[in-house]
Write an enzyme that holds these catalytic residues in place. Structure first.
Site, short mmCIF file in Angstrom:
data_model
loop_
_atom_site.label_atom_id
_atom_site.label_comp_id
_atom_site.label_asym_id
_atom_site.label_seq_id
_atom_site.Cartn_x
_atom_site.Cartn_y
_atom_site.Cartn_z
N SER A 84 4.47 3.50 2.98
CA SER A 84 3.36 4.28 2.21
C SER A 84 4.47 4.37 0.95
O SER A 84 4.82 5.48 0.97
CB SER A 84 1.31 4.71 2.09
N HIS A 115 8.64 7.03 -12.87
CA HIS A 115 9.99 6.85 -13.61
C HIS A 115 9.89 7.09 -15.31
O HIS A 115 8.67 6.60 -15.69
CB HIS A 115 10.87 5.72 -13.59
N CYS A 130 -1.95 1.00 2.29
CA CYS A 130 -2.31 0.55 3.59
C CYS A 130 -3.48 1.16 4.29
O CYS A 130 -3.18 2.53 4.61
CB CYS A 130 -1.45 0.04 3.55
#
Length: 263
Positions: free
Chosen positions: A113, A118, A141
């Site tokens: 994971s 950004h 997950c």
């Protein structure tokens, strides 16, 4: 996941949340536009964004494995954190609808994971509009869910527009071998937002329930021109200028909200 849901082996479902925020402003001169982008670039540099992602990791009940971060020239920053899931001391219903914690109440505690961010500062070439976009992706997950980070993320930024995408991918199996393509009930991402957020924003959903895809857009309702002027104030411009600037700003916000150019 409900207590009575028994799985065969590991939960292979992947939950992915994409969270995008937009900050809009009017900077009349080239000098003001440059100063605005420098201001945003400093405010959301790699160090600050790293701390935000660390807080997100804590909120969803994971711990940091590795951090990669970079400030770019001339502007922008990126951070990627690999995270690992660990059992919490007390079970937490991560997928129960409802807002997660606020920034000032974060307390600490995923294999395969990650969380990434950004930043994208930019300006219009000729009409004074500058737009800052920040993209955050959380992919998990197992038992942990990225949805509980939404309340923190929304309150961490002054956002004019927010777009959110949530999707559950893959499948896992119960002890009888039956495939499970989602392990929790969800009707809308809005179920995980605080009431003050719902009151502050106009919202629109586009959900594809059969594919476990959920999309929510948010547009700030309140519009106070002084909050959008960089390097000047309302009292320094004429009524006609103010009306023209407000028209440009509203057009920019609506185009982003509806994802199309408007005449």
């Amino acid at each position: 996941m409900s207590d009575n849901l028994r799985l065969h082996g590991f939960n292979n479902l992947t939950s992915s949340l994409s969270f995008n925020i937009y900050d809009i402003c009017y900077a009349k001169t080239e000098e003001q536009r440059s100063a605005y982008i420098d201001y945003i670039d400093e405010l959301y540099n790699a160090e600050r964004l790293t701390q935000i992602l660390k807080d997100v990791t804590n909120i969803i009940g994971a711990h940091v494995l590795n951090i990669a971060r970079q400030d770019y020239e001339p502007h922008g920053a990126s951070v990627t954190i690999l995270i690992a899931e660990h059992e919490l001391d007390e079970p937490v219903a991560q997928t129960t609808p409802g807002p997660g914690p606020l920034p000032e109440t974060v307390v600490a505690h995923l294999d395969k994971s990650h969380v990434t961010v950004h930043s994208y500062p930019e300006s219009h070439p000729d009409n004074g509009i500058s737009t800052f976009r920040l993209d955050i992706d959380v992919s998990t997950c197992g038992h942990i869910s990225p949805l509980k980070a939404l309340n923190y993320l929304i309150h961490s930024f002054d956002s004019d527009i927010v777009t959110m995408d949530y999707r559950v991918r893959g499948f896992t199996r119960d002890v009888n071998g039956k495939k499970l393509f989602i392990d929790h009930e969800i009707a809308s991402i809005q179920d995980y937002l605080a009431e003050d957020t719902k009151q502050a924003y106009q919202m629109m959903d586009v959900n594809v329930y059969q594919d476990n895809m959920f999309h929510t857009k948010m547009l700030l309702k309140d519009f106070e021109l002084d909050n959008y002027l960089f390097g000047t104030s309302r009292r320094d411009i004429t009524f006609e200028e103010a009306r023209d600037i407000e028209s440009r700003l509203r057009k920019e916000m609506l185009e982003i909200f509806y994802s199309r150019n408007l005449d």
